[in-house]
Design an enzyme around this catalytic site. Structure first.
Site, PDB file in Angstrom:
ATOM      1  N   GLY A  12       9.888   0.272 -15.346  1.00  0.00           N
ATOM      2  CA  GLY A  12       8.852   1.274 -15.595  1.00  0.00           C
ATOM      3  C   GLY A  12       7.971   1.001 -16.796  1.00  0.00           C
ATOM      4  N   SER A  13       7.826  -0.277 -17.178  1.00  0.00           N
ATOM      5  CA  SER A  13       6.964  -0.550 -18.339  1.00  0.00           C
ATOM      6  C   SER A  13       5.495  -0.245 -18.011  1.00  0.00           C
ATOM      7  CB  SER A  13       7.119  -1.991 -18.838  1.00  0.00           C
ATOM      8  OG  SER A  13       6.481  -2.907 -17.991  1.00  0.00           O
ATOM      9  N   LYS A  65      12.295   6.200   8.068  1.00  0.00           N
ATOM     10  CA  LYS A  65      11.309   5.983   7.004  1.00  0.00           C
ATOM     11  C   LYS A  65      10.277   7.108   7.010  1.00  0.00           C
ATOM     12  CE  LYS A  65       8.328   2.527   4.999  1.00  0.00           C
ATOM     13  NZ  LYS A  65       8.552   1.256   4.375  1.00  0.00           N
ATOM     14  N   MET A  90       9.199  -1.318  -5.158  1.00  0.00           N
ATOM     15  CA  MET A  90       9.478  -2.510  -4.356  1.00  0.00           C
ATOM     16  C   MET A  90       9.822  -2.163  -2.902  1.00  0.00           C
ATOM     17  SD  MET A  90       8.723  -4.563  -6.690  1.00  0.00           S
ATOM     18  CE  MET A  90       9.276  -6.234  -6.414  1.00  0.00           C
ATOM     19  N   ASN A 107      -1.820  -0.453  -6.169  1.00  0.00           N
ATOM     20  CA  ASN A 107      -0.627  -1.214  -6.545  1.00  0.00           C
ATOM     21  C   ASN A 107      -1.014  -2.281  -7.551  1.00  0.00           C
ATOM     22  OD1 ASN A 107       2.092  -2.227  -6.343  1.00  0.00           O
ATOM     23  ND2 ASN A 107       1.336  -3.868  -5.023  1.00  0.00           N
ATOM     24  N   HIS A 109       0.329  -6.146  -8.912  1.00  0.00           N
ATOM     25  CA  HIS A 109       1.201  -7.246  -8.506  1.00  0.00           C
ATOM     26  C   HIS A 109       1.051  -8.408  -9.487  1.00  0.00           C
ATOM     27  CE1 HIS A 109       3.643  -9.568  -5.751  1.00  0.00           C
ATOM     28  NE2 HIS A 109       2.813 -10.567  -5.944  1.00  0.00           N
TER      29      HIS A 109
HETATM   30  C1  GAR Z   1       5.541  -5.563 -12.407  1.00  0.00           C
HETATM   31  O1  GAR Z   1       5.413  -6.896 -12.864  1.00  0.00           O
HETATM   32  C2  GAR Z   1       4.783  -5.362 -11.120  1.00  0.00           C
HETATM   33  O2  GAR Z   1       3.591  -6.074 -11.056  1.00  0.00           O
HETATM   34  C3  GAR Z   1       5.786  -5.846 -10.110  1.00  0.00           C
HETATM   35  O3  GAR Z   1       7.007  -5.314 -10.551  1.00  0.00           O
HETATM   36  C4  GAR Z   1       6.991  -5.291 -11.976  1.00  0.00           C
HETATM   37  C5  GAR Z   1       7.457  -3.934 -12.443  1.00  0.00           C
HETATM   38  O4  GAR Z   1       7.581  -3.894 -13.849  1.00  0.00           O
HETATM   39  N1  GAR Z   1       5.435  -5.423  -8.765  1.00  0.00           N
HETATM   40  C6  GAR Z   1       5.580  -6.185  -7.684  1.00  0.00           C
HETATM   41  O5  GAR Z   1       6.066  -7.290  -7.703  1.00  0.00           O
HETATM   42  C7  GAR Z   1       5.058  -5.557  -6.408  1.00  0.00           C
HETATM   43  N2  GAR Z   1       5.129  -6.471  -5.312  1.00  0.00           N
HETATM   44  P1  GAR Z   1       7.763  -2.516 -14.601  1.00  0.00           P
HETATM   45  O6  GAR Z   1       8.871  -1.752 -13.855  1.00  0.00           O
HETATM   46  O7  GAR Z   1       8.181  -2.896 -15.991  1.00  0.00           O
HETATM   47  O8  GAR Z   1       6.446  -1.785 -14.563  1.00  0.00           O
END
Ligand code: GAR
Length: 185
Positions: A12-13, A65, A90, A107, A109
């Site tokens: 969750g950063s 779902k 995810m 989103n 990525h």
């Molecule tokens: C982030 O790097 C985001 O871009 C990625 O998960 C991480 C979550 O970090 N998302 C994906 O890969 C989506 N396909 P966080 O929980 O610290 O925000």
């Protein structure tokens, strides 16, 4: 002020960066709800510390779902949510949620899409030996990290994965808040 819900499955950063940007008065939005499909994920701790309500909702407790997403929609409608912001959520978004929030789901990525969609985009960058990767913010459709691209920024790949992850996270936090600001104007 735009009412948003942030969906996250892990640390969750990005959620935290958005919340802090709102607190600093840079982003005219309110996070009404955090939704996680992983009860107990660290994002829950972060949200509680910030006093933001959390819905921890495990997909496997629903028959389908569509049922899972309908329960989410009910929670979102109760709070009059306008935009859904995915931040490390995810899981593919299904037709039920997509049709309830058309063009209102974004989103982030950790790659320059369409390269390296799906899981472990940073690991994929190392496997392919690219020297530059990056971050993409895009509208969500039914595919995996495939919707129309809104913003991108390049990030140089470092020798250590740890350093690249750090650079990517910093780039994400900056790009996501700036892009949301534009979208909500
Ligand atoms: C982030 O790097 C985001 O871009 C990625 O998960 C991480 C979550 O970090 N998302 C994906 O890969 C989506 N396909 P966080 O929980 O610290 O925000």
């Amino acid at each position: 002020m735009t009412k948003i819900a942030v969906f996250a499955s892990g640390s969750g950063s990005n959620f935290q960066a958005i919340a802090e940007s709102i607190l600093r008065g840079e982003l005219n939005a309110k996070i009404e709800l955090v939704i996680t499909d992983k009860p107990g994920a660290f994002v829950v701790t972060r949200a509680k510390e910030l006093g933001i309500p959390v819905l921890e909702i495990a997909p496997k407790t629903f028959a389908s779902k569509a049922d899972y997403e309908q329960a989410i929609i009910d929670a979102l409608q109760e709070k009059n949510i306008e935009w859904i912001v995915l931040a490390g959520y995810m899981r593919l978004i299904g037709e039920t949620l997509l049709s309830a929030f058309p063009n209102r789901i974004v989103n982030i990525h950790p790659s320059l899409l369409p390269s390296f969609p799906g899981k472990d985009a940073i690991g994929q960058a190392y496997e392919h030996g690219v020297k530059v990767t990056g971050v993409t913010v895009h509208f969500v459709d039914a595919g995996m990290d495939t919707g129309p691209i809104i913003a991108q920024v390049a990030v140089e790949v470092a020798e250590s994965r740890e350093e690249t992850e750090e650079r990517i996270h910093q780039a994400e936090h900056k790009l996501y808040t700036a892009t949301l600001k534009q979208l909500f104007q």
